[in-house]
Design a protein around this motif. Structure first.
Motif, PDB file in Angstrom:
ATOM      1  N   GLN A  92       4.366  11.484   3.872  1.00  0.00           N
ATOM      2  CA  GLN A  92       2.715  11.138   4.188  1.00  0.00           C
ATOM      3  C   GLN A  92       2.584   9.842   3.622  1.00  0.00           C
ATOM      4  OE1 GLN A  92       0.106  14.766   3.236  1.00  0.00           O
ATOM      5  NE2 GLN A  92       1.870  15.277   2.249  1.00  0.00           N
ATOM      6  N   CYS A  93       3.370   9.237   2.847  1.00  0.00           N
ATOM      7  CA  CYS A  93       3.220   7.743   2.392  1.00  0.00           C
ATOM      8  C   CYS A  93       4.041   6.631   3.180  1.00  0.00           C
ATOM      9  CB  CYS A  93       3.522   7.690   0.703  1.00  0.00           C
ATOM     10  SG  CYS A  93       2.808   8.923   0.061  1.00  0.00           S
ATOM     11  N   LEU A  94       5.415   6.761   3.255  1.00  0.00           N
ATOM     12  CA  LEU A  94       6.152   5.832   3.963  1.00  0.00           C
ATOM     13  C   LEU A  94       5.764   5.280   5.097  1.00  0.00           C
ATOM     14  CD1 LEU A  94       9.563   6.867   2.180  1.00  0.00           C
ATOM     15  CD2 LEU A  94       7.908   5.547   1.146  1.00  0.00           C
ATOM     16  N   PRO A  95       5.415   5.996   6.117  1.00  0.00           N
ATOM     17  CA  PRO A  95       5.232   5.676   7.352  1.00  0.00           C
ATOM     18  C   PRO A  95       3.914   4.988   7.597  1.00  0.00           C
ATOM     19  CG  PRO A  95       5.775   7.936   7.700  1.00  0.00           C
ATOM     20  CD  PRO A  95       5.596   7.668   5.973  1.00  0.00           C
ATOM     21  N   LEU A  96       3.165   4.787   6.478  1.00  0.00           N
ATOM     22  CA  LEU A  96       2.117   3.996   6.425  1.00  0.00           C
ATOM     23  C   LEU A  96       2.500   2.265   6.479  1.00  0.00           C
ATOM     24  CD1 LEU A  96      -0.271   5.376   3.875  1.00  0.00           C
ATOM     25  CD2 LEU A  96      -0.372   5.673   6.177  1.00  0.00           C
ATOM     26  N   LEU A 151       1.042  -1.274  -0.112  1.00  0.00           N
ATOM     27  CA  LEU A 151       0.234   0.006   0.063  1.00  0.00           C
ATOM     28  C   LEU A 151       0.987   1.158   0.128  1.00  0.00           C
ATOM     29  CD1 LEU A 151      -2.820   1.505   0.440  1.00  0.00           C
ATOM     30  CD2 LEU A 151      -2.355   1.290   2.817  1.00  0.00           C
ATOM     31  N   THR A 152       1.903   1.154   0.757  1.00  0.00           N
ATOM     32  CA  THR A 152       2.884   2.224   0.709  1.00  0.00           C
ATOM     33  C   THR A 152       3.319   2.705  -0.399  1.00  0.00           C
ATOM     34  OG1 THR A 152       3.202   2.131   3.208  1.00  0.00           O
ATOM     35  CG2 THR A 152       4.804   3.385   1.927  1.00  0.00           C
ATOM     36  N   VAL A 153       4.184   1.725  -0.970  1.00  0.00           N
ATOM     37  CA  VAL A 153       4.834   1.919  -2.274  1.00  0.00           C
ATOM     38  C   VAL A 153       3.601   2.319  -3.432  1.00  0.00           C
ATOM     39  CG1 VAL A 153       6.057   0.485  -4.218  1.00  0.00           C
ATOM     40  CG2 VAL A 153       6.489   0.121  -1.694  1.00  0.00           C
ATOM     41  N   ALA A 154       2.694   1.689  -3.540  1.00  0.00           N
ATOM     42  CA  ALA A 154       1.487   2.168  -4.317  1.00  0.00           C
ATOM     43  C   ALA A 154       1.329   3.643  -4.206  1.00  0.00           C
ATOM     44  CB  ALA A 154       0.324   1.281  -4.092  1.00  0.00           C
ATOM     45  N   LEU A 155       1.009   4.095  -3.000  1.00  0.00           N
ATOM     46  CA  LEU A 155       0.530   5.420  -2.961  1.00  0.00           C
ATOM     47  C   LEU A 155       1.529   6.428  -3.013  1.00  0.00           C
ATOM     48  CD1 LEU A 155      -1.657   7.588  -1.855  1.00  0.00           C
ATOM     49  CD2 LEU A 155      -0.617   6.984   0.793  1.00  0.00           C
ATOM     50  N   ALA A 156       2.825   6.019  -2.616  1.00  0.00           N
ATOM     51  CA  ALA A 156       4.072   6.770  -3.072  1.00  0.00           C
ATOM     52  C   ALA A 156       4.489   7.077  -4.623  1.00  0.00           C
ATOM     53  CB  ALA A 156       5.336   6.252  -2.187  1.00  0.00           C
ATOM     54  N   ALA A 157       4.166   5.867  -5.365  1.00  0.00           N
ATOM     55  CA  ALA A 157       4.393   5.845  -6.602  1.00  0.00           C
ATOM     56  C   ALA A 157       3.342   6.723  -7.276  1.00  0.00           C
ATOM     57  CB  ALA A 157       4.338   4.510  -7.286  1.00  0.00           C
ATOM     58  N   VAL A 158       1.988   6.485  -7.131  1.00  0.00           N
ATOM     59  CA  VAL A 158       0.767   7.469  -7.559  1.00  0.00           C
ATOM     60  C   VAL A 158       1.155   8.902  -7.347  1.00  0.00           C
ATOM     61  CG1 VAL A 158      -1.471   8.072  -7.532  1.00  0.00           C
ATOM     62  CG2 VAL A 158      -0.699   5.743  -7.774  1.00  0.00           C
ATOM     63  N   SER A 159       1.636   9.153  -5.871  1.00  0.00           N
ATOM     64  CA  SER A 159       1.653  10.617  -5.568  1.00  0.00           C
ATOM     65  C   SER A 159       2.860  11.196  -6.343  1.00  0.00           C
ATOM     66  CB  SER A 159       2.167  10.584  -4.092  1.00  0.00           C
ATOM     67  OG  SER A 159       1.137  10.075  -3.304  1.00  0.00           O
ATOM     68  N   LEU A 160       3.894  10.570  -6.943  1.00  0.00           N
ATOM     69  CA  LEU A 160       5.025  11.077  -7.498  1.00  0.00           C
ATOM     70  C   LEU A 160       4.878  11.309  -9.136  1.00  0.00           C
ATOM     71  CD1 LEU A 160       7.951   9.361  -5.718  1.00  0.00           C
ATOM     72  CD2 LEU A 160       7.003  11.950  -5.282  1.00  0.00           C
ATOM     73  N   VAL A 161       3.736  10.833  -9.351  1.00  0.00           N
ATOM     74  CA  VAL A 161       3.396  10.934 -10.882  1.00  0.00           C
ATOM     75  C   VAL A 161       2.755  12.127 -11.089  1.00  0.00           C
ATOM     76  CG1 VAL A 161       2.165   9.953 -13.005  1.00  0.00           C
ATOM     77  CG2 VAL A 161       3.463   8.465 -11.340  1.00  0.00           C
ATOM     78  N   PRO A 162       2.886  13.157 -11.684  1.00  0.00           N
ATOM     79  CA  PRO A 162       2.228  14.431 -11.816  1.00  0.00           C
ATOM     80  C   PRO A 162       0.839  14.329 -12.375  1.00  0.00           C
ATOM     81  CG  PRO A 162       4.398  14.722 -12.781  1.00  0.00           C
ATOM     82  CD  PRO A 162       4.414  13.281 -12.513  1.00  0.00           C
ATOM     83  N   GLN A 163       0.845  13.640 -13.585  1.00  0.00           N
ATOM     84  CA  GLN A 163      -0.792  13.461 -13.770  1.00  0.00           C
ATOM     85  C   GLN A 163      -1.768  12.820 -12.953  1.00  0.00           C
ATOM     86  OE1 GLN A 163       2.052  12.510 -15.399  1.00  0.00           O
ATOM     87  NE2 GLN A 163       2.130  13.882 -17.205  1.00  0.00           N
TER      88      GLN A 163
END
Length: 379
Positions: free
Chosen positions: A46-50, A7-19
Motif C-alpha cells: 500500500q506504500c511502495l507503489p506510490l 513520500l513512499t519511504v516516509a509512509l512505509a517507515a511510519v506504517s512499520l512502527v507499531p506505536q
C-alpha cells in the motif's frame, strides 16, 4: 520522482512502527489478526507503489487497491498505510492520461466486490457505512480530476499568453522596421530622383544630394543596428557600444535627435520648422521614443504626399507631451493620406503608451498629425 519516493519511504517507515502505524483505517471491523509476514507485505504494497503515482498512476492505483483489499479482508490491525489508497486515487484522477474512465469503473467494481466480501465475512459494517466510505474515495478521485482540469487550464492560459506575447512582439518589430525603413528609404528615393535632373545643369547640387543620400543611409544603418541590438538582447547592445559608451544617446531614436531628423528632412527639399518648449530631459525613454516616431512618421508622409510644402513641427514637454505636425498647402488632397501600416501602427503605439493620436486634413488644405503622450510612458 524524488518527492514521491520520499513520500513512499516516509509512509512505509511510519506504517512499520507499531506505536504510529496502528492508528489507521479498518474498513470491515473484522476480528483483528496479529501482524505476520503477509501483513508486512500488504502494508508495503500500500506504500511502495506510490513512488509511481505520477508516472504510472493507474498501475499505482491497481497495486495499492489490491493490497488494501487483501489487508482488510484478512482482518489485520488498522494501519496508517491505508492512507496510500486515498493518495493513489487522487493521483489517478490527477495524472492518468489513458484509461481514466476504465480505471474509474474498475475501481468502483472492485470496491463493490470488497464490500460484498467483507459482508460475507460477517463484517458488522452497515451498507450505509460502505456507501459513506465510497463517497470519501470518490471525493479523492474528484479532487485529483479537479486539479488535472485546473492544470490543463493554466497550461492553456500560459500558451495563449505566449501566443499573444509573440504576436505583440511581431507587431512591435513590424512597426519599428516600418518606421526606420520607410522614412530613410523615402528620403533616399526623393534625393535620388532629384539628383537625376541636376546631373547636367547643377553638378554641385548633385554632390550635395549624394552626400545627403550617404548621410541618410548611414542613419538608417545606425537605427537598424540599434533595433537588431535590442532584438538580440543586452549582450549585443553592449558589444556595439561606442568608445565613449554613448550608444544609447547616439543611436537610439529619442527627442534629442529631433533636430537631426528635421535636418535630414530638409535635405530632401522639404521646408521644415521645429519648435520645442519645456524640459525634454524630464521625460522617460519610452515617451521619447514614441514622440520621435510620431514626428518621423508625420515627416515621412509629408515628403511622400506633400513634397516641398512647408511643414511645422511643434513639441511641448510637460506632464504630457503634445506633438503637432502640420503640412500646409492646398495640394494635399482628401485621399492623399491613408491610414495604412504607418498611421495605424503609430496610433497603436501611442495608445499603448496611454496617449492619443489624431490625423486628418485641415480646413484650407494640408494635413495635421496631433498626439498627446504621457511623459512617463514605458512603451
Amino acid at each position: 520522482m524524488a518527492w514521491d519516493f520520499g513520500l513512499t519511504v516516509a509512509l512505509a517507515a511510519v506504517s512499520l512502527v507499531p506505536q504510529l502505524g496502528g492508528n489507521g483505517i479498518q474498513l470491515g471491523q473484522l476480528p483483528e489478526r496479529s501482524v505476520d509476514a503477509w501483513a508486512i507485505i500488504l502494508i508495503l504494497g500500500q506504500c511502495l507503489p506510490l513512488a509511481l503515482r505520477r508516472r504510472w498512476p493507474v498501475v499505482c492505483l491497481t497495486l495499492v487497491a489490491c493490497s488494501f483489499a487483501a489487508y482488510q479482508s484478512m482482518g489485520f490491525k488498522p494501519n496508517i498505510a491505508g492512507v496510500g489508497l486515498f493518495v493513489a486515487l487522487y493521483s489517478a484522477g490527477a495524472y492518468a492520461q489513458r484509461f481514466r474512465r476504465v480505471s474509474a469503473s474498475a475501481a468502483t467494481a472492485a470496491y463493490v466486490v470488497l464490500a460484498v466480501t467483507l459482508h460475507g465475512l460477517d463484517s458488522p459494517e452497515s451498507p450505509l457505512d460502505f456507501v459513506a466510505f465510497y463517497v470519501v474515495l470518490l471525493a479523492c478521485w474528484a479532487a485529483g480530476a479537479k486539479m488535472r482540469a485546473w492544470r490543463a487550464g493554466e497550461a492553456e492560459r500560459r500558451r495563449e499568453a505566449a501566443r499573444l506575447a509573440i504576436a505583440q512582439d511581431r507587431a512591435r518589430i513590424a512597426r519599428e522596421l516600418h518606421d526606420v525603413v520607410t522614412h530613410h528609404v523615402t528620403a533616399i528615393v526623393v534625393q535620388s530622383d532629384a539628383a537625376q535632373y541636376l546631373v547636367d545643369s547643377a553638378p554641385e547640387r548633385v554632390k550635395e544630394s549624394l552626400r545627403a543620400i550617404s548621410g541618410t543611409g548611414r542613419g538608417a544603418l545606425e537605427e537598424l543596428r540599434y533595433l537588431l541590438g535590442v532584438l538580440d538582447g543586452p549582450a549585443a547592445r553592449v558589444d556595439d557600444l561606442d568608445t565613449d559608451g554613448a550608444f544609447e544617446a547616439k543611436r537610439s531614436p529619442t527627442v534629442r535627435r529631433l533636430r537631426e531628423l528635421v535636418e535630414r528632412t530638409r535635405l530632401v527639399g522639404q521646408p521644415v520648422a521645429l519648435f520645442e518648449d519645456g524640459d525634454r530631459n524630464a521625460i522617460s525613454d519610452g515617451s521619447a521614443l514614441v514622440t520621435y516616431r510620431v514626428v518621423q512618421e508625420a515627416l515621412t508622409n509629408a515628403v511622400k504626399h506633400a513634397s516641398s510644402r512647408p511643414t511645422e513641427v511643434r513639441v511641448e514637454y510637460g506632464g504630457e507631451i503634445c506633438v503637432d505636425v502640420t503640412t500646409e498647402g492646398s495640394s494635399v488632397g482628401t485621399g492623399a493620406f491613408k491610414a495604412g501600416r504607418g498611421l495605424t501602427g503609430l496610433s497603436e503605439r501611442v495608445r499603448a503608451s496611454g496617449g492619443e493620436l489624431t490625423a486628418g486634413n485641415i480646413p484650407g488644405g494640408g494635413f495635421r498629425v496631433h498626439a498627446r503622450i504621457p511623459s512617463g510612458a514605458s512603451v
